[in-house]
Design a protein around this motif. Structure first.
Motif, mmCIF file in Angstrom:
data_model
loop_
_atom_site.group_PDB
_atom_site.id
_atom_site.type_symbol
_atom_site.label_atom_id
_atom_site.label_comp_id
_atom_site.label_asym_id
_atom_site.label_seq_id
_atom_site.Cartn_x
_atom_site.Cartn_y
_atom_site.Cartn_z
ATOM 1 N N UNK A 102 81.351 52.862 62.423
ATOM 2 C CA UNK A 102 82.116 52.275 61.322
ATOM 3 C C UNK A 102 82.133 50.757 61.407
ATOM 4 N N UNK A 103 82.324 50.214 62.604
ATOM 5 C CA UNK A 103 82.317 48.759 62.773
ATOM 6 C C UNK A 103 80.927 48.196 62.452
ATOM 7 N N UNK A 195 89.154 44.283 56.421
ATOM 8 C CA UNK A 195 89.630 43.335 57.424
ATOM 9 C C UNK A 195 88.659 42.177 57.582
ATOM 10 N N UNK A 196 87.363 42.477 57.613
ATOM 11 C CA UNK A 196 86.347 41.429 57.767
ATOM 12 C C UNK A 196 86.373 40.470 56.585
ATOM 13 N N UNK A 221 83.314 36.102 66.918
ATOM 14 C CA UNK A 221 84.343 35.916 65.883
ATOM 15 C C UNK A 221 84.749 37.252 65.260
ATOM 16 N N UNK A 222 83.766 37.978 64.688
ATOM 17 C CA UNK A 222 84.081 39.187 63.915
ATOM 18 C C UNK A 222 84.722 40.267 64.776
ATOM 19 N N UNK A 223 84.061 40.659 65.849
ATOM 20 C CA UNK A 223 84.579 41.758 66.670
ATOM 21 C C UNK A 223 85.917 41.422 67.320
ATOM 22 N N UNK A 224 86.108 40.225 67.918
ATOM 23 C CA UNK A 224 87.444 39.902 68.436
ATOM 24 C C UNK A 224 88.535 39.933 67.369
ATOM 25 N N UNK A 225 88.208 39.481 66.133
ATOM 26 C CA UNK A 225 89.201 39.489 65.052
ATOM 27 C C UNK A 225 89.464 40.903 64.539
ATOM 28 N N UNK A 226 88.512 41.802 64.760
ATOM 29 C CA UNK A 226 88.691 43.202 64.345
ATOM 30 C C UNK A 226 89.489 44.003 65.371
ATOM 31 N N UNK A 227 89.693 43.479 66.544
ATOM 32 C CA UNK A 227 90.298 44.242 67.627
ATOM 33 C C UNK A 227 91.647 44.866 67.265
#
Length: 315
Positions: A102-103, A195-196, A221-227
């Motif tokens: 999904x990510x 969210x992204x 940026x993207x993955x840390x902000x999606x955490x």
């Protein structure tokens, strides 16, 4: 008028103004609240059935009290270990695979441009809206021994002998994980995608100016902000780790008896027990057991997350 009364009147006026301001929001939420009450809260008194020997003649509250006898039934059979193992292992696999897929899909869609972007965003959600009855026929169209696409087209072209998919247990853990991912990844992807799209774009602009590649922007940026979103959805999934998607495990394998050791879960086991025995109390006991274990798992997982990163915890 005293100062206290004046303050009270002013407070009431402010609350009334605030209520009128958000009245459209309350009206929009009303159908969901009513559904939640009817579906989740009205059946709660029926939990007492888990501790009774239910008799339709005596009713829910008039039936004989049997204590924990219904719970013993769940663990006294030889299938208890198998159904518990299948339920937990499949759900763990679903959580991990769906999270990664999904990510990944959400990031790909967020990077797309052009007219096809809206089409792909809509198309990827369609499998989630399809009934498992339809999905079971789609899977059968691929796996049928006589007329299936895989046997008649792919394996035949490769010169490989046809496989009797509905009697071979070793393939079904992979088939069930694949079908679940195909159906659910679109729904989870939309949540991550929203969210992204809501992330602060200047972060990416600054990273691009500093010479960061697209992969570095994603990983830094993207993955840390999606955490936070990833943790929230994972915690919710952990809470239902003792539940299974009934349609996936009952309808997709077409209730094949030879596959029960790899497709039987707590939910399908209880359903089959109800068909054969008509034991409503045992079904209620299974529901209570699943709910309690899920509640404990959510609390435990949330406590662990709070110790590691307090801001990412649900509560």
């Amino acid at each position: 008028m005293s100062a206290a009364k004046s303050t009270a009147v002013t407070g009431k006026k402010k609350r009334w103004v605030k209520f009128k301001r958000f009245l459209p929001v309350y009206l929009m939420a009303l159908p969901g609240v009513v559904y939640l009450f009817i579906n989740n809260y009205m059946p709660l008194p029926g939990l007492v059935l888990a501790f009774k020997n239910y008799s339709a003649r005596k009713g829910i509250f008039g039936s004989d009290w049997v204590g924990l006898e219904n719970f013993k039934y769940l663990f006294s059979t030889s299938d208890a270990f198998i159904i518990t193992r299948n339920t937990i292992c499949y759900n763990v696999a679903f959580i991990v695979v769906n999270l990664v897929c999904a990510v990944a899909v959400a990031i790909i869609l967020s990077e797309m441009t052009g007219k096809g972007k809206k089409f792909y965003q809509s198309a990827i959600l369609l499998p989630y809206l399809i009934s498992y009855v339809i999905i079971s026929y789609l899977v059968f169209a691929f796996l049928s021994t006589e007329n299936g696409f895989i046997n008649n087209t792919i394996l035949k072209a490769l010169g490989i002998e046809s496989i009797s998919w509905y009697t071979e247990k070793k393939y079904w853990p992979f088939i069930l994980v694949f079908v679940n991912t195909w159906r659910c990844v679109g729904y989870n992807c939309i949540i991550y995608l929203s969210t992204i799209l809501g992330l602060h774009r200047p972060y990416y602009e600054a990273a691009a100016i500093d010479g960061a590649t697209k992969w570095q922007q994603i990983t830094k940026i993207t993955i840390p902000m999606l955490r936070p979103t990833m943790i929230m959805l994972t915690l919710m999934a952990v809470g239902r780790i003792f539940y299974s998607d009934f349609g996936l495990f009952y309808q997709v394998p077409r209730n094949s008896g030879t596959l029960l050791s790899v497709t039987n879960t707590i939910d399908t086991y209880v359903y089959r027990g109800l068909l054969e025995l008509g034991d409503i109390s045992m079904s209620a006991a299974a529901g209570v057991y699943q709910s309690l274990v899920g509640f404990v798992l959510v609390l435990g997982a949330n406590t662990l997350v709070r110790k590691i990163d307090k801001d990412s915890a649900l509560f």
